[in-house]
Design a protein around this motif. Structure first.
Motif, mmCIF file in Angstrom:
data_model
loop_
_atom_site.group_PDB
_atom_site.id
_atom_site.type_symbol
_atom_site.label_atom_id
_atom_site.label_comp_id
_atom_site.label_asym_id
_atom_site.label_seq_id
_atom_site.Cartn_x
_atom_site.Cartn_y
_atom_site.Cartn_z
ATOM 1 N N TYR A 108 0.844 -1.197 0.000
ATOM 2 C CA TYR A 108 0.000 0.000 0.000
ATOM 3 C C TYR A 108 0.883 1.253 0.000
ATOM 4 O O TYR A 108 0.617 2.215 -0.728
ATOM 5 C CB TYR A 108 -0.905 0.024 1.229
ATOM 6 N N ARG A 109 1.922 1.228 0.831
ATOM 7 C CA ARG A 109 2.825 2.384 0.896
ATOM 8 C C ARG A 109 3.553 2.578 -0.426
ATOM 9 O O ARG A 109 3.784 3.713 -0.863
ATOM 10 C CB ARG A 109 3.826 2.194 2.037
ATOM 11 N N LEU A 110 3.921 1.475 -1.072
ATOM 12 C CA LEU A 110 4.584 1.578 -2.370
ATOM 13 C C LEU A 110 3.677 2.262 -3.387
ATOM 14 O O LEU A 110 4.132 3.124 -4.155
ATOM 15 C CB LEU A 110 4.978 0.187 -2.871
ATOM 16 N N VAL B 6 1.359 10.763 -3.453
ATOM 17 C CA VAL B 6 0.218 11.377 -2.778
ATOM 18 C C VAL B 6 0.151 10.834 -1.357
ATOM 19 O O VAL B 6 0.565 9.700 -1.098
ATOM 20 C CB VAL B 6 -1.121 11.086 -3.500
ATOM 21 N N PRO B 7 -0.378 11.622 -0.422
ATOM 22 C CA PRO B 7 -0.607 11.099 0.926
ATOM 23 C C PRO B 7 -1.817 10.183 0.934
ATOM 24 O O PRO B 7 -2.676 10.246 0.045
ATOM 25 C CB PRO B 7 -0.868 12.366 1.747
ATOM 26 N N ALA B 8 -1.902 9.347 1.938
ATOM 27 C CA ALA B 8 -3.027 8.413 2.036
ATOM 28 C C ALA B 8 -4.365 9.142 2.037
ATOM 29 O O ALA B 8 -5.358 8.642 1.487
ATOM 30 C CB ALA B 8 -2.884 7.567 3.301
ATOM 31 N N GLU C 19 -11.945 -2.223 -2.848
ATOM 32 C CA GLU C 19 -11.454 -3.580 -2.587
ATOM 33 C C GLU C 19 -12.622 -4.467 -2.172
ATOM 34 O O GLU C 19 -13.473 -4.056 -1.389
ATOM 35 C CB GLU C 19 -10.407 -3.522 -1.468
ATOM 36 N N ASP C 20 -12.658 -5.692 -2.714
ATOM 37 C CA ASP C 20 -13.769 -6.589 -2.386
ATOM 38 C C ASP C 20 -13.510 -7.454 -1.162
ATOM 39 O O ASP C 20 -14.439 -8.079 -0.648
ATOM 40 C CB ASP C 20 -14.115 -7.477 -3.592
ATOM 41 N N ARG C 21 -12.272 -7.507 -0.684
ATOM 42 C CA ARG C 21 -11.963 -8.316 0.499
ATOM 43 C C ARG C 21 -11.852 -7.404 1.716
ATOM 44 O O ARG C 21 -10.987 -6.524 1.784
ATOM 45 C CB ARG C 21 -10.672 -9.106 0.293
ATOM 46 N N GLU C 22 -12.728 -7.640 2.673
ATOM 47 C CA GLU C 22 -12.836 -6.730 3.811
ATOM 48 C C GLU C 22 -11.540 -6.655 4.616
ATOM 49 O O GLU C 22 -11.180 -5.586 5.134
ATOM 50 C CB GLU C 22 -13.993 -7.158 4.706
ATOM 51 N N THR C 23 -10.822 -7.758 4.730
ATOM 52 C CA THR C 23 -9.559 -7.753 5.470
ATOM 53 C C THR C 23 -8.574 -6.762 4.865
ATOM 54 O O THR C 23 -7.870 -6.037 5.588
ATOM 55 C CB THR C 23 -8.934 -9.158 5.476
ATOM 56 N N PHE C 24 -8.523 -6.703 3.541
ATOM 57 C CA PHE C 24 -7.603 -5.787 2.877
ATOM 58 C C PHE C 24 -8.065 -4.339 3.017
ATOM 59 O O PHE C 24 -7.245 -3.419 3.056
ATOM 60 C CB PHE C 24 -7.458 -6.157 1.405
ATOM 61 N N VAL C 25 -9.376 -4.131 3.084
ATOM 62 C CA VAL C 25 -9.906 -2.790 3.342
ATOM 63 C C VAL C 25 -9.485 -2.325 4.731
ATOM 64 O O VAL C 25 -9.083 -1.166 4.928
ATOM 65 C CB VAL C 25 -11.443 -2.771 3.212
ATOM 66 N N GLU C 26 -9.556 -3.221 5.698
ATOM 67 C CA GLU C 26 -9.173 -2.866 7.068
ATOM 68 C C GLU C 26 -7.706 -2.455 7.138
ATOM 69 O O GLU C 26 -7.357 -1.473 7.814
ATOM 70 C CB GLU C 26 -9.445 -4.052 7.991
ATOM 71 N N THR C 27 -6.835 -3.185 6.440
ATOM 72 C CA THR C 27 -5.418 -2.816 6.420
ATOM 73 C C THR C 27 -5.234 -1.428 5.828
ATOM 74 O O THR C 27 -4.468 -0.611 6.352
ATOM 75 C CB THR C 27 -4.610 -3.834 5.601
ATOM 76 N N ALA C 28 -5.935 -1.162 4.731
ATOM 77 C CA ALA C 28 -5.832 0.149 4.088
ATOM 78 C C ALA C 28 -6.261 1.266 5.036
ATOM 79 O O ALA C 28 -5.604 2.317 5.124
ATOM 80 C CB ALA C 28 -6.685 0.168 2.821
ATOM 81 N N ARG C 29 -7.343 1.049 5.753
ATOM 82 C CA ARG C 29 -7.828 2.077 6.677
ATOM 83 C C ARG C 29 -6.844 2.320 7.811
ATOM 84 O O ARG C 29 -6.673 3.458 8.265
ATOM 85 C CB ARG C 29 -9.195 1.664 7.224
ATOM 86 N N GLU C 30 -6.188 1.271 8.273
ATOM 87 C CA GLU C 30 -5.181 1.431 9.327
ATOM 88 C C GLU C 30 -4.026 2.312 8.867
ATOM 89 O O GLU C 30 -3.360 2.958 9.686
ATOM 90 C CB GLU C 30 -4.659 0.059 9.756
ATOM 91 N N GLY D 175 -10.839 3.419 2.682
ATOM 92 C CA GLY D 175 -11.178 2.148 2.059
ATOM 93 C C GLY D 175 -12.673 1.971 1.875
ATOM 94 O O GLY D 175 -13.453 2.197 2.801
ATOM 95 N N ILE D 176 -13.066 1.565 0.681
ATOM 96 C CA ILE D 176 -14.460 1.260 0.372
ATOM 97 C C ILE D 176 -14.558 -0.236 0.111
ATOM 98 O O ILE D 176 -13.900 -0.759 -0.797
ATOM 99 C CB ILE D 176 -14.948 2.042 -0.864
ATOM 100 N N HIS D 177 -15.366 -0.916 0.907
ATOM 101 C CA HIS D 177 -15.561 -2.354 0.713
ATOM 102 C C HIS D 177 -16.528 -2.552 -0.445
ATOM 103 O O HIS D 177 -17.724 -2.291 -0.328
ATOM 104 C CB HIS D 177 -16.101 -2.990 1.994
ATOM 105 N N HIS D 178 -16.001 -3.012 -1.566
ATOM 106 C CA HIS D 178 -16.808 -3.177 -2.775
ATOM 107 C C HIS D 178 -17.596 -4.480 -2.704
ATOM 108 O O HIS D 178 -17.026 -5.567 -2.668
ATOM 109 C CB HIS D 178 -15.904 -3.189 -4.010
ATOM 110 N N THR D 179 -18.920 -4.351 -2.690
ATOM 111 C CA THR D 179 -19.788 -5.531 -2.722
ATOM 112 C C THR D 179 -20.693 -5.531 -3.942
ATOM 113 O O THR D 179 -21.380 -6.517 -4.198
ATOM 114 C CB THR D 179 -20.656 -5.604 -1.450
ATOM 115 N N GLY D 180 -20.686 -4.441 -4.695
ATOM 116 C CA GLY D 180 -21.509 -4.355 -5.893
ATOM 117 C C GLY D 180 -21.442 -2.965 -6.481
ATOM 118 O O GLY D 180 -21.009 -2.007 -5.830
ATOM 119 N N PHE D 181 -21.880 -2.847 -7.724
ATOM 120 C CA PHE D 181 -21.778 -1.585 -8.448
ATOM 121 C C PHE D 181 -22.538 -0.460 -7.757
ATOM 122 O O PHE D 181 -22.004 0.633 -7.544
ATOM 123 C CB PHE D 181 -22.293 -1.777 -9.879
#
Length: 213
Positions: A151-153, A160-162, A169-180, A185-191
């Motif tokens: 993510y930092r890369l 740009v800053p975070a 992202e469709d995987r909630e675990t990865f969204v949580e990491t991004a938010r940290e 982070g937006i958890h994508h579940t549908g259009f």
């Protein structure tokens, strides 16, 4: 939610703008189609998955270890072609991102866990260069989500800053990491839900733009 000064959209490829390229369901279909020994195939994949996803194991080496460690009644090209056909486009999402990028003059970066060869196939087949500026893909950079370093890369490459980025992202675990890490982070579940979430951040949908392929 208050509007942010968004300059960048980071997005996963599989599960957001494309189907997943070589996920559990695709591998299950491979077992059925090619009549593979399921337990052995899945275990062999598990043992080399991180190497494959981070570019340390090329596709032919992956096939050697996971499929063609014994004689098969089908060819390597048969299996490679099957792997490629698992990828399909989510056209509404491609249109949405292309539209937002053009109207708001955003930059777009792909932040995705994908093997090198399949990622190249997907980039070329679905013309992702038409709306993605930077590809931070595990098979290219040797890092894999949820490692914070990838993510930092992506942010470093975009300079740009975070706080200036939204991440789809469709995987909630990865969204949580991004938010940290300070990403929105937006958890994508549908259009529809993702379009609404982007509108809440000041990125409204424009209509009438065709998908760029």
């Amino acid at each position: 939610m208050s509007e942010r000064n968004v300059k960048v959209i980071l997005l996963d490829l599989g599960g957001v703008v494309l189907t997943n390229g070589w996920d559990r369901e695709a591998r299950r279909r491979a077992v059925e189609t090619f009549e593979l020994e399921g337990d052995d195939f899945h275990e062999r994949h598990r043992l080399v998955q991180d190497l494959f996803d981070t570019g340390r194991l090329e596709l032919e080496e992956y096939l050697d270890q996971v499929v063609f460690h014994r004689g098969r009644p089908f060819s390597r090209e048969d299996f490679r072609a099957f792997m490629r056909t698992q990828s399909q486009a989510h056209e509404e999402m491609i249109t949405l991102i292309h539209d937002l990028k053009s109207h708001y003059r955003l930059r777009v970066a792909a932040l995705s866990n994908e093997s090198r060869e399949l990622a190249r196939h997907r980039v070329e087949t679905f013309h992702l260069h038409a709306f993605v500026d930077v590809f931070v893909i595990s098979g290219f950079v040797g890092l894999k989500k949820p490692d914070p370093a990838i993510y930092r890369l992506a942010l470093d490459l975009l300079q740009v800053p975070a706080e200036a980025a939204v991440y789809l992202e469709d995987r909630e675990t990865f969204v949580e990491t991004a938010r940290e890490l300070g990403l929105d982070g937006i958890h994508h579940t549908g259009f529809e839900s993702t379009m609404k979430a982007l509108e809440e951040r000041g990125l409204g949908l424009l209509h009438g733009v065709d998908a760029p392929y």
